[in-house]
Design a protein around this motif. Structure first.
Motif, short mmCIF file in Angstrom:
data_model
loop_
_atom_site.label_atom_id
_atom_site.label_comp_id
_atom_site.label_asym_id
_atom_site.label_seq_id
_atom_site.Cartn_x
_atom_site.Cartn_y
_atom_site.Cartn_z
N TYR A 3 -71.33 10.79 10.07
CA TYR A 3 -70.66 12.08 10.23
C TYR A 3 -71.44 12.99 11.18
O TYR A 3 -72.63 12.79 11.43
N ALA A 4 -70.74 13.99 11.68
CA ALA A 4 -71.35 15.04 12.50
C ALA A 4 -71.22 16.36 11.74
O ALA A 4 -70.17 16.65 11.17
N MET A 5 -72.29 17.15 11.72
CA MET A 5 -72.29 18.42 10.99
C MET A 5 -71.55 19.51 11.76
O MET A 5 -71.58 19.56 13.00
N CYS A 6 -70.94 20.39 11.00
CA CYS A 6 -70.28 21.56 11.58
C CYS A 6 -71.20 22.77 11.43
O CYS A 6 -71.65 23.08 10.34
N TYR A 7 -71.49 23.44 12.52
CA TYR A 7 -72.27 24.68 12.48
C TYR A 7 -71.95 25.53 13.69
O TYR A 7 -71.35 25.06 14.67
N GLY A 8 -72.36 26.77 13.61
CA GLY A 8 -72.20 27.69 14.73
C GLY A 8 -73.57 28.14 15.19
O GLY A 8 -74.57 27.47 14.92
N GLY A 9 -73.62 29.25 15.88
CA GLY A 9 -74.93 29.73 16.29
C GLY A 9 -74.89 30.86 17.29
O GLY A 9 -73.90 31.07 17.99
N HIS A 10 -75.98 31.60 17.32
CA HIS A 10 -76.21 32.61 18.35
C HIS A 10 -77.06 31.96 19.45
O HIS A 10 -78.16 31.47 19.19
N GLN A 11 -76.52 31.92 20.65
CA GLN A 11 -77.22 31.32 21.78
C GLN A 11 -77.61 32.42 22.76
O GLN A 11 -76.76 33.15 23.26
N PHE A 12 -78.92 32.54 23.01
CA PHE A 12 -79.46 33.56 23.90
C PHE A 12 -78.97 34.96 23.48
O PHE A 12 -78.66 35.81 24.32
N GLY A 13 -78.89 35.16 22.15
CA GLY A 13 -78.57 36.47 21.62
C GLY A 13 -77.10 36.76 21.42
O GLY A 13 -76.75 37.83 20.91
N ASN A 14 -76.23 35.81 21.79
CA ASN A 14 -74.80 36.05 21.68
C ASN A 14 -74.16 35.01 20.75
O ASN A 14 -74.52 33.83 20.78
N TRP A 15 -73.19 35.45 19.95
CA TRP A 15 -72.49 34.54 19.06
C TRP A 15 -71.67 33.55 19.88
O TRP A 15 -70.84 33.93 20.71
N ALA A 16 -71.90 32.27 19.68
CA ALA A 16 -71.23 31.23 20.46
C ALA A 16 -70.10 30.57 19.70
O ALA A 16 -69.45 29.65 20.22
N GLY A 17 -69.88 30.98 18.46
CA GLY A 17 -68.81 30.37 17.69
C GLY A 17 -69.19 28.99 17.19
O GLY A 17 -70.37 28.68 16.98
N GLN A 18 -68.18 28.14 17.01
CA GLN A 18 -68.45 26.79 16.52
C GLN A 18 -69.19 25.97 17.56
O GLN A 18 -68.82 25.94 18.72
N LEU A 19 -70.25 25.30 17.12
CA LEU A 19 -71.02 24.41 17.98
C LEU A 19 -70.99 23.01 17.37
O LEU A 19 -70.21 22.17 17.75
N GLY A 20 -71.83 22.76 16.38
CA GLY A 20 -71.81 21.48 15.68
C GLY A 20 -72.58 20.39 16.40
O GLY A 20 -73.09 20.57 17.50
N ASP A 21 -72.66 19.23 15.73
CA ASP A 21 -73.37 18.08 16.31
C ASP A 21 -72.55 17.50 17.45
O ASP A 21 -71.67 16.65 17.24
N GLY A 22 -72.84 17.94 18.65
CA GLY A 22 -72.07 17.48 19.80
C GLY A 22 -72.51 16.13 20.32
O GLY A 22 -71.73 15.41 20.96
N ARG A 23 -73.76 15.78 20.09
CA ARG A 23 -74.23 14.45 20.49
C ARG A 23 -75.20 13.87 19.46
O ARG A 23 -76.08 13.07 19.79
N ALA A 24 -75.02 14.31 18.23
CA ALA A 24 -75.82 13.77 17.12
C ALA A 24 -74.88 13.26 16.05
O ALA A 24 -73.89 13.92 15.72
N ILE A 25 -75.18 12.08 15.53
CA ILE A 25 -74.36 11.48 14.47
C ILE A 25 -75.29 11.06 13.34
O ILE A 25 -76.24 10.30 13.55
N ASN A 26 -75.03 11.60 12.16
CA ASN A 26 -75.83 11.28 10.98
C ASN A 26 -75.37 9.93 10.42
O ASN A 26 -74.20 9.79 10.01
N LEU A 27 -76.26 8.96 10.39
CA LEU A 27 -75.90 7.63 9.90
C LEU A 27 -75.83 7.59 8.38
O LEU A 27 -74.87 7.09 7.80
N ALA A 28 -76.88 8.10 7.74
CA ALA A 28 -76.98 8.01 6.28
C ALA A 28 -78.23 8.73 5.83
O ALA A 28 -79.10 9.08 6.63
N GLU A 29 -78.32 8.93 4.52
CA GLU A 29 -79.56 9.37 3.89
C GLU A 29 -80.09 8.19 3.09
O GLU A 29 -79.32 7.46 2.46
N VAL A 30 -81.40 7.98 3.17
CA VAL A 30 -82.01 6.83 2.50
C VAL A 30 -83.18 7.29 1.65
O VAL A 30 -83.80 8.34 1.91
N GLU A 31 -83.50 6.51 0.64
CA GLU A 31 -84.63 6.80 -0.24
C GLU A 31 -85.69 5.72 -0.10
O GLU A 31 -85.37 4.54 0.02
N ASN A 32 -86.94 6.14 -0.14
CA ASN A 32 -88.05 5.19 -0.19
C ASN A 32 -89.28 5.91 -0.72
O ASN A 32 -89.59 7.04 -0.30
#
Length: 521
Positions: free
Chosen positions: A84-113
């Protein structure tokens, strides 16, 4: 041996998902993530693996397997997982940029060890619903920088995400490295990043901006439950305590940045980890000439919002935006403002203590702030290498047996400038420093030992990373491996590696990749 991971997904099991599973760009509401499958690379090949991270995950015996390559290149989705890709927004260089999210990151899984949970994330594995106009891919150049830097920061003692693997995709990726209208094809690559969690300030901001208090509460409760459980069950007091913990962790992180001379370059709120980890290594750099006004980011060249000297204050600004996002859960501004005011007070103390540790000063003495202020002034009279200066300073003694200027001469980029008034101010500072050292109870040996644990000898200077990139682009990974191993012991002398304890060479002063970098870096 076949890759075996103990899957322990939480984020995509306990939080609301985007019901639309089509991989199309869109605005996402009432959800913390969108399901997405990594793009299959045409001809993946393994470039490098972090053995320590492999051991931490319990998979070191499978790194040479086809299974490992398939999973960490995105060619294969592990059984029982749903990336999955996470949904998030953000302030970029001091200005609200709205929805951003994982544009080139994909979470494979969470693992325990070994009783710990780790999130595995591929960067550069293809587009997601949050990619906007981009392709979701990454190039070898930027991937080497991220892969090396995350591990280097860990061994420097800086809170950070980690790196597991670096893979070539076998595909060509079009990039305009300096955003000057000259795009070119580069080798595609994928880094597997590892962290307890990749939740950012922006995950909370987007929900607050959408006035989705229900999902905001779910995300906050989830974060407290899994990463701040010692704060207790959810309540307004717990939410406030959570915010304070994030402030404390963020201050600790940025003080480490200042200590080692690291400049993040793009401290947008979507690049701020809720766990106080350094995250998203793009146009970063280490101070070479000691300059509070330096930023490595070409996008920030005009206003220098994210310059070295302002990083602690930018963290405060980002915390203010997080406070605004959490306000709907707390509904009182005053206690949030009190946390921010406390950060400001603690920042002054933390910065002074950090600088004193670099100088080997441990007692509380009234005029220490003045000594630090004057040092920062003289360091900027002529271009002076931060890393080399502080490392050489360990050789200065509290008696009258050595000359300070002669001791640090190799830190000056223009030694011919150290004369007249410049020389006088330096000698005046060394005299004050010698007087101050005589007030310490620790002897010179103990002081040197302490200074050498906070003043690294080796850091990942941009020109060093560029040398590794240039060689790797030709299929030669020896410099990459050499730097990877060098930076695992940044405080050790490593006499056989003395060539890396040197000022930035003149050829690198204005070279692309060695001075200013773009967000494509």
């Amino acid at each position: 041996m076949k890759l075996k991971l103990n899957i322990a997904d939480k984020f995509n099991k306990e939080l609301p998902a985007d019901p639309n599973e089509r991989n199309t760009r869109r605005q996402v509401r009432n959800a913390c993530f969108s399901y997405v499958t990594p793009r299959k690379p045409s001809d993946p090949s393994l470039v490098h693996v972090s053995p320590e991270m492999g051991e931490t995950l319990g998979i070191m015996n499978s790194i040479e397997s086809k299974d490992f390559l398939n999973v960490f290149s995105g060619a294969k989705v592990m059984k029982g997982t749903k990336p999955y890709a996470m949904c998030y927004g953000g302030h970029q260089f001091g200005n609200w940029a709205g929805q951003l999210g994982d544009g080139r990151a994909i979470n494979l899984a969470e693992v325990e060890n070994n009783g710990k949970t780790w999130a595995l994330q591929l960067k550069g594995a293809g587009e997601t619903p949050y990619s906007r106009t981009a392709d979701g891919l990454a190039v070898l150049r930027s991937s080497i920088r991220e892969y090396l830097c995350a591990e280097a920061m860990f061994y420097l003692g800086v809170p950070t995400t980690r790196s597991l693997s670096l893979v070539l995709s076998g595909d060509e990726v079009l990039r305009d490295v300096m955003y000057d209208g000259n795009p070119a094809y580069e080798k595609g690559a994928i880094v597997c990043r590892v962290a307890p969690s990749f939740i950012r300030f922006g995950n909370f901001e987007i929900l607050a901006a959408q006035e989705d208090v229900k999902t905001l509460r779910e995300l906050t409760d989830f974060t407290i439950k899994h990463y701040f459980s010692y704060l207790g069950k959810p309540s307004k007091d717990t939410y406030l305590a959570f915010f304070k913990e994030v402030a404390v962790k963020s201050l600790e992180m940025v003080m480490h940045w200042q200590r080692v001379g690291f400049v993040h370059g793009v401290m947008n709120t979507d690049n701020m980890s809720i766990l106080g980890l350094t995250i998203d290594y793009g146009p970063y750099g280490w101070l070479e000439g000691y300059d509070h006004g330096w930023t490595p980011n070409t996008t920030d060249k005009a206003h220098k919002r994210y310059r070295y000297g302002t990083q602690p204050q930018v963290v405060l600004w980002n915390l203010l935006k997080l406070a605004n996002a959490l306000y709907p859960l707390i509904e009182e501004a005053e206690p949030l403002q009190a946390v921010l005011a406390e950060y400001q007070d603690e920042l002054k103390v933390a910065y002074l203590n950090m600088m004193k540790s670099k100088l080997g000063l441990y007692k509380t003495v009234e005029n220490d702030q003045d000594l630090v202020d004057k040092l920062e002034d003289v360091l900027q009279l002529s271009e002076t290498d931060m890393t080399i200066f502080f490392r050489l300073l360990t050789g200065f003694k509290g008696d009258d047996s050595n000359d300070g200027l002669d001791l640090i001469k190799d830190a000056f980029y223009h030694p011919e400038e150290i004369k007249g008034e410049v020389s006088r101010q330096w000698k005046e500072w060394f005299l004050a420093y010698r007087v101050r050292l005589k007030l310490e109870e620790k002897n010179d040996v103990e002081r040197v030992e302490g200074m050498n644990t906070v003043n690294p000898k080796y850091v990942l200077r941009n020109y060093m990373a560029q040398l590794a990139i240039d060689a790797a682009d030709k299929g030669d990974y020896t410099i990459l491996d050499e730097l990877f191993n060098l930076l695992k012991k940044p405080y050790d002398e490593q006499p056989d590696s003395g060539k890396w304890f040197a000022k930035r060479p003149e050829w690198a002063r204005n070279k692309v990749g060695c001075s200013m970098l773009s967000c494509s870096s």
